[in-house]
Enzyme design. Sequence first.
Site, PDB file in Angstrom:
ATOM      1  N   VAL A  73       0.806  -1.226   0.000  1.00  0.00           N
ATOM      2  CA  VAL A  73       0.000   0.000   0.000  1.00  0.00           C
ATOM      3  C   VAL A  73       0.839   1.276   0.000  1.00  0.00           C
ATOM      4  O   VAL A  73       0.310   2.354  -0.260  1.00  0.00           O
ATOM      5  CB  VAL A  73      -0.999   0.044   1.183  1.00  0.00           C
ATOM      6  CG1 VAL A  73      -2.007  -1.083   1.100  1.00  0.00           C
ATOM      7  CG2 VAL A  73      -0.278   0.058   2.518  1.00  0.00           C
ATOM      8  N   ASN A  98      -6.694  -0.733   5.995  1.00  0.00           N
ATOM      9  CA  ASN A  98      -6.324  -1.310   7.293  1.00  0.00           C
ATOM     10  C   ASN A  98      -4.848  -1.653   7.417  1.00  0.00           C
ATOM     11  O   ASN A  98      -4.319  -1.744   8.530  1.00  0.00           O
ATOM     12  CB  ASN A  98      -7.185  -2.572   7.505  1.00  0.00           C
ATOM     13  CG  ASN A  98      -6.667  -3.445   8.607  1.00  0.00           C
ATOM     14  OD1 ASN A  98      -6.857  -3.165   9.786  1.00  0.00           O
ATOM     15  ND2 ASN A  98      -5.987  -4.537   8.231  1.00  0.00           N
ATOM     16  N   TYR A 164       4.538   5.939  15.327  1.00  0.00           N
ATOM     17  CA  TYR A 164       3.270   5.207  15.201  1.00  0.00           C
ATOM     18  C   TYR A 164       2.080   6.082  15.585  1.00  0.00           C
ATOM     19  O   TYR A 164       1.095   6.167  14.849  1.00  0.00           O
ATOM     20  CB  TYR A 164       3.317   3.934  16.058  1.00  0.00           C
ATOM     21  CG  TYR A 164       2.087   3.066  15.884  1.00  0.00           C
ATOM     22  CD1 TYR A 164       1.925   2.274  14.751  1.00  0.00           C
ATOM     23  CD2 TYR A 164       1.064   3.067  16.837  1.00  0.00           C
ATOM     24  CE1 TYR A 164       0.785   1.491  14.573  1.00  0.00           C
ATOM     25  CE2 TYR A 164      -0.075   2.291  16.667  1.00  0.00           C
ATOM     26  CZ  TYR A 164      -0.217   1.500  15.539  1.00  0.00           C
ATOM     27  OH  TYR A 164      -1.350   0.741  15.366  1.00  0.00           O
ATOM     28  N   LYS A 168      -1.099   7.439  13.296  1.00  0.00           N
ATOM     29  CA  LYS A 168      -2.518   7.161  13.563  1.00  0.00           C
ATOM     30  C   LYS A 168      -3.289   8.456  13.830  1.00  0.00           C
ATOM     31  O   LYS A 168      -4.484   8.549  13.551  1.00  0.00           O
ATOM     32  CB  LYS A 168      -2.647   6.169  14.721  1.00  0.00           C
ATOM     33  CG  LYS A 168      -2.181   4.758  14.341  1.00  0.00           C
ATOM     34  CD  LYS A 168      -3.002   4.174  13.187  1.00  0.00           C
ATOM     35  CE  LYS A 168      -2.555   2.786  12.788  1.00  0.00           C
ATOM     36  NZ  LYS A 168      -3.365   2.231  11.681  1.00  0.00           N
TER      37      LYS A 168
HETATM   38  P1  NAD Z   1      -1.131  -7.668  11.653  1.00  0.00           P
HETATM   39  O1  NAD Z   1       0.340  -7.572  11.548  1.00  0.00           O
HETATM   40  O2  NAD Z   1      -1.746  -8.924  12.177  1.00  0.00           O
HETATM   41  O3  NAD Z   1      -1.816  -7.372  10.255  1.00  0.00           O
HETATM   42  C1  NAD Z   1      -1.327  -6.347   9.418  1.00  0.00           C
HETATM   43  C2  NAD Z   1      -1.453  -6.815   7.985  1.00  0.00           C
HETATM   44  O4  NAD Z   1      -1.017  -5.744   7.152  1.00  0.00           O
HETATM   45  C3  NAD Z   1      -0.554  -8.023   7.695  1.00  0.00           C
HETATM   46  O5  NAD Z   1      -1.257  -9.006   6.972  1.00  0.00           O
HETATM   47  C4  NAD Z   1       0.573  -7.407   6.883  1.00  0.00           C
HETATM   48  O6  NAD Z   1       1.165  -8.334   5.971  1.00  0.00           O
HETATM   49  C5  NAD Z   1      -0.151  -6.275   6.179  1.00  0.00           C
HETATM   50  N1  NAD Z   1       0.765  -5.248   5.695  1.00  0.00           N
HETATM   51  C6  NAD Z   1       1.848  -4.733   6.328  1.00  0.00           C
HETATM   52  N2  NAD Z   1       2.467  -3.846   5.545  1.00  0.00           N
HETATM   53  C7  NAD Z   1       1.766  -3.801   4.390  1.00  0.00           C
HETATM   54  C8  NAD Z   1       1.918  -3.076   3.190  1.00  0.00           C
HETATM   55  N3  NAD Z   1       2.939  -2.235   3.007  1.00  0.00           N
HETATM   56  N4  NAD Z   1       1.008  -3.260   2.209  1.00  0.00           N
HETATM   57  C9  NAD Z   1      -0.017  -4.131   2.362  1.00  0.00           C
HETATM   58  N5  NAD Z   1      -0.202  -4.863   3.469  1.00  0.00           N
HETATM   59  C10 NAD Z   1       0.679  -4.690   4.475  1.00  0.00           C
HETATM   60  O7  NAD Z   1      -1.563  -6.434  12.567  1.00  0.00           O
HETATM   61  P2  NAD Z   1      -3.016  -5.879  13.008  1.00  0.00           P
HETATM   62  O8  NAD Z   1      -2.922  -5.619  14.464  1.00  0.00           O
HETATM   63  O9  NAD Z   1      -4.104  -6.705  12.473  1.00  0.00           O
HETATM   64  O10 NAD Z   1      -2.970  -4.453  12.284  1.00  0.00           O
HETATM   65  C11 NAD Z   1      -3.983  -4.032  11.385  1.00  0.00           C
HETATM   66  C12 NAD Z   1      -4.214  -2.559  11.588  1.00  0.00           C
HETATM   67  O11 NAD Z   1      -4.734  -2.348  12.900  1.00  0.00           O
HETATM   68  C13 NAD Z   1      -2.958  -1.695  11.489  1.00  0.00           C
HETATM   69  O12 NAD Z   1      -3.279  -0.508  10.798  1.00  0.00           O
HETATM   70  C14 NAD Z   1      -2.638  -1.377  12.933  1.00  0.00           C
HETATM   71  O13 NAD Z   1      -1.907  -0.192  13.058  1.00  0.00           O
HETATM   72  C15 NAD Z   1      -4.029  -1.280  13.503  1.00  0.00           C
HETATM   73  N6  NAD Z   1      -4.162  -1.400  14.944  1.00  0.00           N
HETATM   74  C16 NAD Z   1      -3.765  -2.521  15.599  1.00  0.00           C
HETATM   75  C17 NAD Z   1      -3.904  -2.595  16.972  1.00  0.00           C
HETATM   76  C18 NAD Z   1      -3.469  -3.805  17.761  1.00  0.00           C
HETATM   77  O14 NAD Z   1      -3.446  -3.728  18.991  1.00  0.00           O
HETATM   78  N7  NAD Z   1      -3.146  -4.919  17.123  1.00  0.00           N
HETATM   79  C19 NAD Z   1      -4.486  -1.527  17.669  1.00  0.00           C
HETATM   80  C20 NAD Z   1      -4.897  -0.406  16.969  1.00  0.00           C
HETATM   81  C21 NAD Z   1      -4.745  -0.346  15.591  1.00  0.00           C
END
Ligand code: NAD
Length: 267
Positions: A73, A98, A164, A168
């Site tokens: 992305v 996402n 980070y 966000k």
């Molecule tokens: P995760 O690592 O399980 O999933 C993230 C996914 O994004 C993975 O499949 C990864 O391969 C993909 N990804 C990474 N870089 C990419 C790129 N350049 N292009 C396309 N895909 C890419 O983590 P998650 O926790 O499911 O994170 C998903 C979203 O939720 C993120 O934006 C993260 O910042 C946000 N988030 C997570 C949490 C948490 O506590 N886990 C809390 C708040 C927000």
Amino acid sequence: MTAGSATYEFTDRVAVVTGGSSGIGRAVARRFGEAGAHVVVADVRERPRDADRPTHEAIRDAGGSADYVDCDVSDPAEVESVVEAAREYGGVDVMVNNAGVYRHAPLVEAGVDAFDRLYAVNVRGAFAGCRAAARDMLDRGEPGCIVNTASISSRYAQVGHAAYDASKGAIAMLTRVAALELAGSEIRVNAVAPGRVDTRLGDGDDADASAPESVEGWDAPEFTKDVPMGRAADPEEVAGSYLFLACEDASYVTGHLLYVDGGYAVL
Ligand code: NAD
């Protein structure tokens, strides 16, 4: 924790989920698949970080319809290709921006290259996704929904999170500006702001070999001690909010950040 029992109807709709291979995105993609949407999973890796079966195959196994498209992305041209691929099924109705990466580093030790990479994925990626989806919806003259993944980090500062949390915070403002600009075109733009969710986000950035294994699981006591509910969420507990924001029941909701955080934002 199981998925909620609310039923949503997205038959004949197309939902693109970036970062849909793992974690929150995988749970969201699967819920859209269960709700009848054709799901386009866009990720840098087809193989989930936290499961064996690729998301699009799991959706098909369950009787749904889905494809996988390789997409970094951080490259707007790749994001545009994903939206173009969705045209084969009629065009994007729901765009879920996402994909995200995480790094933990004290400000005085943080490197500019790492900052730029994190911003390129988390912010430029979401910007490109909002822009490509909105252009497609406007070109087709169709209404649509965009749901971004924000975070408690969009509002609450945490030590070691300069890059980070800034990224966000940017998602919150991107969501609001996009909502404002697109409100008159029947395109709603919202964000889900998760708290601690038990995923492999802390494992670092696959595309950045210099990224360290940064943190242990979000369900570790160190991360859940500030959560009023005292635990991290399962990704399934977060997924339904994306479908709510994209469904007709939310037809008058735009520019909103929906916290799904076990009470974190109450404090
Ligand atoms: P995760 O690592 O399980 O999933 C993230 C996914 O994004 C993975 O499949 C990864 O391969 C993909 N990804 C990474 N870089 C990419 C790129 N350049 N292009 C396309 N895909 C890419 O983590 P998650 O926790 O499911 O994170 C998903 C979203 O939720 C993120 O934006 C993260 O910042 C946000 N988030 C997570 C949490 C948490 O506590 N886990 C809390 C708040 C927000």
